[in-house]
Design a protein around this motif. Structure first.
Motif, PDB file in Angstrom:
ATOM      1  N   PHE A 112      12.594   0.386   1.165  1.00 61.02           N
ATOM      2  CA  PHE A 112      11.832  -0.763   1.648  1.00 61.02           C
ATOM      3  C   PHE A 112      12.663  -2.028   1.510  1.00 61.02           C
ATOM      4  N   GLY A 113      12.281  -3.026   2.273  1.00 62.25           N
ATOM      5  CA  GLY A 113      12.832  -4.359   2.098  1.00 62.25           C
ATOM      6  C   GLY A 113      11.687  -5.343   1.948  1.00 62.25           C
ATOM      7  N   VAL A 114      11.813  -6.284   1.009  1.00 65.03           N
ATOM      8  CA  VAL A 114      10.748  -7.267   0.837  1.00 65.03           C
ATOM      9  C   VAL A 114      10.875  -8.356   1.891  1.00 65.03           C
ATOM     10  N   SER A 125      18.205 -11.572  -4.861  1.00 66.06           N
ATOM     11  CA  SER A 125      17.745 -12.022  -6.170  1.00 66.06           C
ATOM     12  C   SER A 125      16.660 -13.082  -6.004  1.00 66.06           C
ATOM     13  N   GLY A 126      15.547 -12.912  -6.741  1.00 62.98           N
ATOM     14  CA  GLY A 126      14.453 -13.869  -6.661  1.00 62.98           C
ATOM     15  C   GLY A 126      13.516 -13.675  -5.491  1.00 62.98           C
ATOM     16  N   SER A 127      13.648 -12.553  -4.775  1.00 59.92           N
ATOM     17  CA  SER A 127      12.829 -12.329  -3.585  1.00 59.92           C
ATOM     18  C   SER A 127      11.465 -11.718  -3.902  1.00 59.92           C
ATOM     19  N   GLY A 128      11.241 -11.306  -5.153  1.00 58.05           N
ATOM     20  CA  GLY A 128       9.935 -10.777  -5.539  1.00 58.05           C
ATOM     21  C   GLY A 128       9.838  -9.271  -5.593  1.00 58.05           C
ATOM     22  N   LYS A 129      10.970  -8.578  -5.481  1.00 61.40           N
ATOM     23  CA  LYS A 129      10.939  -7.110  -5.448  1.00 61.40           C
ATOM     24  C   LYS A 129      10.494  -6.515  -6.789  1.00 61.40           C
ATOM     25  N   THR A 130      10.965  -7.099  -7.906  1.00 64.91           N
ATOM     26  CA  THR A 130      10.583  -6.587  -9.227  1.00 64.91           C
ATOM     27  C   THR A 130       9.111  -6.869  -9.507  1.00 64.91           C
ATOM     28  N   HIS A 131       8.647  -8.038  -9.101  1.00 67.18           N
ATOM     29  CA  HIS A 131       7.224  -8.363  -9.256  1.00 67.18           C
ATOM     30  C   HIS A 131       6.368  -7.356  -8.493  1.00 67.18           C
ATOM     31  N   LEU A 132       6.824  -6.967  -7.309  1.00 64.20           N
ATOM     32  CA  LEU A 132       6.059  -6.028  -6.490  1.00 64.20           C
ATOM     33  C   LEU A 132       5.903  -4.680  -7.188  1.00 64.20           C
ATOM     34  N   ILE A 133       7.023  -4.103  -7.652  1.00 65.62           N
ATOM     35  CA  ILE A 133       6.919  -2.768  -8.252  1.00 65.62           C
ATOM     36  C   ILE A 133       6.209  -2.814  -9.605  1.00 65.62           C
ATOM     37  N   ASN A 134       6.375  -3.924 -10.335  1.00 69.22           N
ATOM     38  CA  ASN A 134       5.676  -4.042 -11.619  1.00 69.22           C
ATOM     39  C   ASN A 134       4.168  -4.167 -11.422  1.00 69.22           C
ATOM     40  N   THR A 135       3.751  -4.889 -10.381  1.00 65.75           N
ATOM     41  CA  THR A 135       2.319  -5.041 -10.126  1.00 65.75           C
ATOM     42  C   THR A 135       1.722  -3.733  -9.622  1.00 65.75           C
ATOM     43  N   VAL A 136       2.464  -3.007  -8.795  1.00 64.89           N
ATOM     44  CA  VAL A 136       2.001  -1.677  -8.381  1.00 64.89           C
ATOM     45  C   VAL A 136       1.827  -0.788  -9.607  1.00 64.89           C
ATOM     46  N   THR A 157       0.835  -1.212   0.000  1.00 63.15           N
ATOM     47  CA  THR A 157       0.000   0.000   0.000  1.00 63.15           C
ATOM     48  C   THR A 157       0.861   1.250   0.000  1.00 63.15           C
ATOM     49  N   THR A 158       1.957   1.218   0.756  1.00 65.08           N
ATOM     50  CA  THR A 158       2.867   2.364   0.793  1.00 65.08           C
ATOM     51  C   THR A 158       3.474   2.624  -0.579  1.00 65.08           C
ATOM     52  N   ALA A 159       3.898   1.560  -1.265  1.00 67.13           N
ATOM     53  CA  ALA A 159       4.465   1.704  -2.609  1.00 67.13           C
ATOM     54  C   ALA A 159       3.429   2.267  -3.583  1.00 67.13           C
TER      55      ALA A 159
END
Length: 383
Positions: free
Chosen positions: A171-173, A56-67, A33-35
């Motif tokens: 942030f940290g995932v 690497s592979g922790s889901g950070k790119t998926h998070l920002i792309n989905t936002v 929500t913050t992002a």
């Protein structure tokens, strides 16, 4: 009409959070929500920027792309890689009213990072370049690129981007096993047809339309002078600005519910500050903590494995920790090295040939620190 109805909901932030989960961001309640709020700031007088750090592979790119998928598609620009002079060679108004996604900050060279910092801080980048007139004569012209943009970036090496981090919310995932299982279950359910992709797309579309219905206001926070960040905060000047602007952004999201004064300013309410403290708490904590997000999560797992009653005497090897915490050799080496540099662990035995034995030297109480910071923020602003 439906989007405005959503924006008038008294549980607006919870509603947005639920929609982000439906859109495909599993877990990450402390970040998603913050992002999203930071991403929407490109429409407002003050823009915010965020860096999501994780292995690497922790889901950070998926998070920002989905936002980014939940913001108006016409307002989003995504980059996997940018050449050194790409930003400064853009069209003058190409970055106006945009949310820019840098899917891998590690792919930006030194010059590109410098241009990005200028665009974030000054809102424009001016460069003197050589050009030729109609007759072929060389001359020097000033090229200007204006930026009114928010940005979301991902990196595995947050500590390498100090100058960028000062301008961004950090942030940290969640890299826990529980979060990994949630992601695995989500993908399996999606492949099995249990999750309806139409509902996922509908959630994204509803969130996009809500942003389209937001109007630009200047905001006044009558309680701003009461807010005090923790004394231990690093980069406190910029962090204070980011926190204050984030509060304003929370108010802007609630603009269909907030009062406007006689001069046309939107007024912050105490509820906005309470919500902002909850949502912005993780970035504040990371600016107080001596460890980056990934190392902190590793250290908390290590502390749980060792136990408070044993930490002064318990010795352990890298192999033991690697197996106990289910980490790779390279990651375990890296984490132990960072913890040694920060003074949290020491080498207490062993040798280079047979393997070192480590011991926790400093046991910090993270939960007590969290409570202290949150109590201080709430007491200073909304008591």
């Amino acid at each position: 009409k439906k989007a405005i109805e959503y924006l008038k909901r008294t549980d607006l932030l919870s509603f947005i959070d639920n929609k982000l989960e439906l859109a495909g961001i599993v877990g990450e309640e402390a970040v998603r929500t913050t992002a999203y709020i930071i991403g929407t700031s490109y429409k407002m007088p003050k823009q915010l920027h965020a860096i999501v750090q994780g292995e690497s592979g922790s889901g950070k790119t998926h998070l920002i792309n989905t936002v980014a998928d939940c913001l108006p598609t016409e307002d989003v620009k995504r980059y996997t890689r940018i050449t050194e002079r790409a930003l400064q060679n853009m069209e003058e108004k190409e970055l106006l009213n945009k949310c820019v996604i840098f899917q891998d900050l590690d792919g930006l060279g030194h010059e590109a990072q410098f241009a990005l910092r200028e665009l974030q801080s000054a809102g424009k980048f001016e460069s003197s370049v050589a050009s030729k007139d109609l007759y072929g004569n060389s001359k020097t012209i000033t090229k200007v690129v204006h930026a009114k943009m928010s940005s979301l970036s991902a990196t595995t090496k947050g500590e390498l981007y100090y100058d960028n981090i000062t301008r961004s919310v950090l942030f940290g995932v969640d890299e826990s096993e529980a979060q990994t299982q949630r992601i695995v279950d989500y993908h399996n359910n999606k492949l099995a047809g249990i999750i309806d992709p139409k509902l996922e797309e509908q959630a994204k579309q509803e969130l996009r339309n809500m942003v389209r219905m937001l109007k630009q206001y200047s905001v006044i926070n009558p309680f701003a002078h009461l807010l005090q960040l923790p004394v231990e905060s690093k980069m406190k000047r910029r962090l204070n600005n980011q926190f204050q602007e984030f509060i304003c952004q929370v108010t802007l999201l609630h603009q269909y519910q907030r009062k406007v004064d006689n001069n046309g300013f939107l007024l912050v309410e105490k509820e906005d500050i309470r919500s902002a403290i909850e949502l912005f708490f993780t970035p504040i904590l990371l600016k107080v903590d001596d460890l980056d997000s990934s190392t902190r999560q590793f250290f908390e797992e290590l502390k749980k494995y060792i136990g408070f009653n044993n930490y002064k005497s318990k010795l352990y090897t890298q192999v033991e920790i690697r197996k106990a915490l289910n980490k790779s050799k390279s990651r375990t080496c890296d984490y132990l090295s960072r913890l040694r540099e920060a003074g949290f662990i020491i080498i207490a035995g062993g040798s280079e040939n047979k393997g070192y034995q480590y011991k926790i030297e400093m046991w910090d109480e993270l939960d007590k620190l969290k409570k202290s910071i949150k109590d201080q923020l709430l007491k200073s602003s909304v008591s």
